[in-house]
Scaffold this motif. Structure first.
Motif, PDB file in Angstrom:
ATOM      1  N   ASP A 159      55.763  58.110 110.329  1.00  0.00           N
ATOM      2  CA  ASP A 159      55.093  57.622 111.536  1.00  0.00           C
ATOM      3  C   ASP A 159      53.601  57.541 111.257  1.00  0.00           C
ATOM      4  O   ASP A 159      53.146  57.864 110.180  1.00  0.00           O
ATOM      5  CB  ASP A 159      55.395  58.527 112.732  1.00  0.00           C
ATOM      6  N   GLY A 160      52.836  57.093 112.203  1.00  0.00           N
ATOM      7  CA  GLY A 160      51.399  57.009 112.019  1.00  0.00           C
ATOM      8  C   GLY A 160      50.931  55.592 111.735  1.00  0.00           C
ATOM      9  O   GLY A 160      51.646  54.610 111.947  1.00  0.00           O
ATOM     10  N   GLU A 182      46.560  55.975 104.666  1.00  0.00           N
ATOM     11  CA  GLU A 182      47.320  56.473 103.517  1.00  0.00           C
ATOM     12  C   GLU A 182      47.265  57.999 103.453  1.00  0.00           C
ATOM     13  O   GLU A 182      48.281  58.648 103.183  1.00  0.00           O
ATOM     14  CB  GLU A 182      46.793  55.862 102.210  1.00  0.00           C
ATOM     15  N   ALA A 183      46.096  58.581 103.718  1.00  0.00           N
ATOM     16  CA  ALA A 183      45.988  60.041 103.725  1.00  0.00           C
ATOM     17  C   ALA A 183      46.868  60.639 104.816  1.00  0.00           C
ATOM     18  O   ALA A 183      47.496  61.678 104.620  1.00  0.00           O
ATOM     19  CB  ALA A 183      44.532  60.456 103.905  1.00  0.00           C
ATOM     20  N   GLU A 184      46.937  59.973 105.961  1.00  0.00           N
ATOM     21  CA  GLU A 184      47.817  60.426 107.040  1.00  0.00           C
ATOM     22  C   GLU A 184      49.274  60.375 106.583  1.00  0.00           C
ATOM     23  O   GLU A 184      50.062  61.276 106.879  1.00  0.00           O
ATOM     24  CB  GLU A 184      47.627  59.561 108.279  1.00  0.00           C
ATOM     25  N   ALA A 185      49.622  59.350 105.820  1.00  0.00           N
ATOM     26  CA  ALA A 185      50.992  59.223 105.330  1.00  0.00           C
ATOM     27  C   ALA A 185      51.347  60.356 104.375  1.00  0.00           C
ATOM     28  O   ALA A 185      52.516  60.703 104.238  1.00  0.00           O
ATOM     29  CB  ALA A 185      51.189  57.872 104.639  1.00  0.00           C
ATOM     30  N   PHE A 186      50.343  60.950 103.715  1.00  0.00           N
ATOM     31  CA  PHE A 186      50.570  62.092 102.832  1.00  0.00           C
ATOM     32  C   PHE A 186      50.508  63.418 103.574  1.00  0.00           C
ATOM     33  O   PHE A 186      50.619  64.467 102.972  1.00  0.00           O
ATOM     34  CB  PHE A 186      49.554  62.111 101.689  1.00  0.00           C
ATOM     35  N   GLY A 187      50.292  63.376 104.890  1.00  0.00           N
ATOM     36  CA  GLY A 187      50.334  64.597 105.677  1.00  0.00           C
ATOM     37  C   GLY A 187      49.018  65.100 106.215  1.00  0.00           C
ATOM     38  O   GLY A 187      48.973  66.154 106.840  1.00  0.00           O
ATOM     39  N   LEU A 226      50.772  49.464 110.262  1.00  0.00           N
ATOM     40  CA  LEU A 226      50.161  48.376 109.504  1.00  0.00           C
ATOM     41  C   LEU A 226      51.236  47.576 108.776  1.00  0.00           C
ATOM     42  O   LEU A 226      51.194  46.351 108.730  1.00  0.00           O
ATOM     43  CB  LEU A 226      49.130  48.904 108.511  1.00  0.00           C
ATOM     44  N   HIS A 227      52.227  48.275 108.237  1.00  0.00           N
ATOM     45  CA  HIS A 227      53.329  47.591 107.543  1.00  0.00           C
ATOM     46  C   HIS A 227      54.058  46.650 108.499  1.00  0.00           C
ATOM     47  O   HIS A 227      54.358  45.503 108.155  1.00  0.00           O
ATOM     48  CB  HIS A 227      54.296  48.622 106.949  1.00  0.00           C
ATOM     49  N   ARG A 228      54.328  47.125 109.703  1.00  0.00           N
ATOM     50  CA  ARG A 228      54.992  46.268 110.697  1.00  0.00           C
ATOM     51  C   ARG A 228      54.108  45.080 111.075  1.00  0.00           C
ATOM     52  O   ARG A 228      54.594  43.957 111.258  1.00  0.00           O
ATOM     53  CB  ARG A 228      55.374  47.084 111.932  1.00  0.00           C
ATOM     54  N   ALA A 229      52.797  45.305 111.174  1.00  0.00           N
ATOM     55  CA  ALA A 229      51.875  44.211 111.483  1.00  0.00           C
ATOM     56  C   ALA A 229      51.887  43.167 110.370  1.00  0.00           C
ATOM     57  O   ALA A 229      51.879  41.960 110.638  1.00  0.00           O
ATOM     58  CB  ALA A 229      50.468  44.747 111.706  1.00  0.00           C
ATOM     59  N   CYS A 230      51.924  43.630 109.117  1.00  0.00           N
ATOM     60  CA  CYS A 230      51.986  42.697 107.981  1.00  0.00           C
ATOM     61  C   CYS A 230      53.284  41.900 108.006  1.00  0.00           C
ATOM     62  O   CYS A 230      53.277  40.685 107.756  1.00  0.00           O
ATOM     63  CB  CYS A 230      51.848  43.456 106.660  1.00  0.00           C
ATOM     64  N   GLU A 231      54.397  42.563 108.310  1.00  0.00           N
ATOM     65  CA  GLU A 231      55.677  41.861 108.405  1.00  0.00           C
ATOM     66  C   GLU A 231      55.622  40.789 109.489  1.00  0.00           C
ATOM     67  O   GLU A 231      56.098  39.664 109.291  1.00  0.00           O
ATOM     68  CB  GLU A 231      56.807  42.847 108.698  1.00  0.00           C
ATOM     69  N   ALA A 232      55.033  41.128 110.638  1.00  0.00           N
ATOM     70  CA  ALA A 232      54.928  40.166 111.736  1.00  0.00           C
ATOM     71  C   ALA A 232      54.019  39.004 111.352  1.00  0.00           C
ATOM     72  O   ALA A 232      54.312  37.844 111.691  1.00  0.00           O
ATOM     73  CB  ALA A 232      54.399  40.856 112.997  1.00  0.00           C
ATOM     74  N   LEU A 233      52.957  39.306 110.626  1.00  0.00           N
ATOM     75  CA  LEU A 233      52.044  38.259 110.185  1.00  0.00           C
ATOM     76  C   LEU A 233      52.746  37.282 109.245  1.00  0.00           C
ATOM     77  O   LEU A 233      52.645  36.062 109.405  1.00  0.00           O
ATOM     78  CB  LEU A 233      50.831  38.885 109.496  1.00  0.00           C
ATOM     79  N   VAL A 234      53.504  37.817 108.301  1.00  0.00           N
ATOM     80  CA  VAL A 234      54.239  36.958 107.361  1.00  0.00           C
ATOM     81  C   VAL A 234      55.283  36.129 108.112  1.00  0.00           C
ATOM     82  O   VAL A 234      55.449  34.926 107.857  1.00  0.00           O
ATOM     83  CB  VAL A 234      54.891  37.802 106.246  1.00  0.00           C
ATOM     84  N   LYS A 235      55.968  36.764 109.062  1.00  0.00           N
ATOM     85  CA  LYS A 235      56.981  36.053 109.832  1.00  0.00           C
ATOM     86  C   LYS A 235      56.365  34.928 110.666  1.00  0.00           C
ATOM     87  O   LYS A 235      56.946  33.854 110.801  1.00  0.00           O
ATOM     88  CB  LYS A 235      57.727  37.037 110.752  1.00  0.00           C
ATOM     89  N   ALA A 236      55.159  35.156 111.206  1.00  0.00           N
ATOM     90  CA  ALA A 236      54.483  34.130 112.003  1.00  0.00           C
ATOM     91  C   ALA A 236      54.032  32.957 111.141  1.00  0.00           C
ATOM     92  O   ALA A 236      53.877  31.841 111.645  1.00  0.00           O
ATOM     93  CB  ALA A 236      53.278  34.736 112.727  1.00  0.00           C
ATOM     94  N   ALA A 237      53.831  33.193 109.859  1.00  0.00           N
ATOM     95  CA  ALA A 237      53.451  32.151 108.897  1.00  0.00           C
ATOM     96  C   ALA A 237      52.309  31.260 109.394  1.00  0.00           C
ATOM     97  O   ALA A 237      52.465  30.048 109.522  1.00  0.00           O
ATOM     98  CB  ALA A 237      54.668  31.313 108.528  1.00  0.00           C
ATOM     99  N   PRO A 238      51.140  31.858 109.661  1.00  0.00           N
ATOM    100  CA  PRO A 238      50.020  31.026 110.116  1.00  0.00           C
ATOM    101  C   PRO A 238      49.600  30.047 109.017  1.00  0.00           C
ATOM    102  O   PRO A 238      49.802  30.324 107.831  1.00  0.00           O
ATOM    103  CB  PRO A 238      48.917  32.052 110.393  1.00  0.00           C
TER     104      PRO A 238
END
Length: 118
Positions: A50-51, A11-16, A56-68
Motif C-alpha cells: 500500500d502507499g 520508494e522508501a515508504e515501499a521499503f517500510g 503511482l503504478h496504478r496512475a501509470c497504468e491508467a495513463l498508458v490505457k488512456a493512450a494520450p
C-alpha cells in the motif's frame, strides 16, 4: 508530454519507512528503517503493498490505457536516494566518511535490499 510523478518518499515508504503526509509540504520520512546500521539482511525493510508507490503504478497504468496523443513518462528515484531515505540523510553522509564499507555494502545490494534498483 504527459508525466506521471509523485514525491521522492514513495520508494522508501515501499521499503517500510514511515512517511509523514501534510496538506502544506511535500511528504517527508518520519521513521528511517536503517536508523541503526546493524545487519542489512536482517533489517526491518520489506516491500509493502500500500502507499504511494502502488498508487503511482496504478496512475501509470491508467495513463498508458488512456493512450494520450503525447509522449508519456514517469519519474522514479534511484538507489542512492532510496538508500539515503532508508538510512537518514545526515547519517548516510557521515557513513561515507566514517564507514565507507557500509555504504559500499548498501549500494552493492549483496544483501538483497536494493538489488535490481540500479
Amino acid at each position: 508530454m504527459v508525466l506521471a510523478y509523485n514525491d521522492l518518499a514513495k520508494e522508501a515508504e515501499a521499503f517500510g519507512c514511515k512517511v509523514k503526509y501534510s496538506d502544506y509540504v511535500v511528504p517527508s520520512i518520519e521513521g528511517h528503517v536503517l536508523e541503526r546500521q546493524g545487519n542489512l539482511a536482517a533489517s526491518a525493510c520489506r516491500i509493502v503493498q500500500d502507499g504511494a508507490a502502488p498508487r503511482l503504478h496504478r496512475a501509470c497504468e491508467a495513463l498508458v490505457k488512456a493512450a494520450p496523443p503525447a509522449a508519456m513518462g514517469a519519474v522514479a528515484v534511484g538507489p542512492w536516494t532510496i538508500a539515503m531515505l532508508l538510512r537518514n540523510p545526515e547519517m548516510m553522509l557521515l557513513d561515507t566518511f566514517e564507514d565507507p564499507q557500509f555504504i559500499h555494502d548498501l549500494m552493492r545490494g549483496d544483501h538483497g535490499l536494493l538489488q535490481g534498483l540500479g
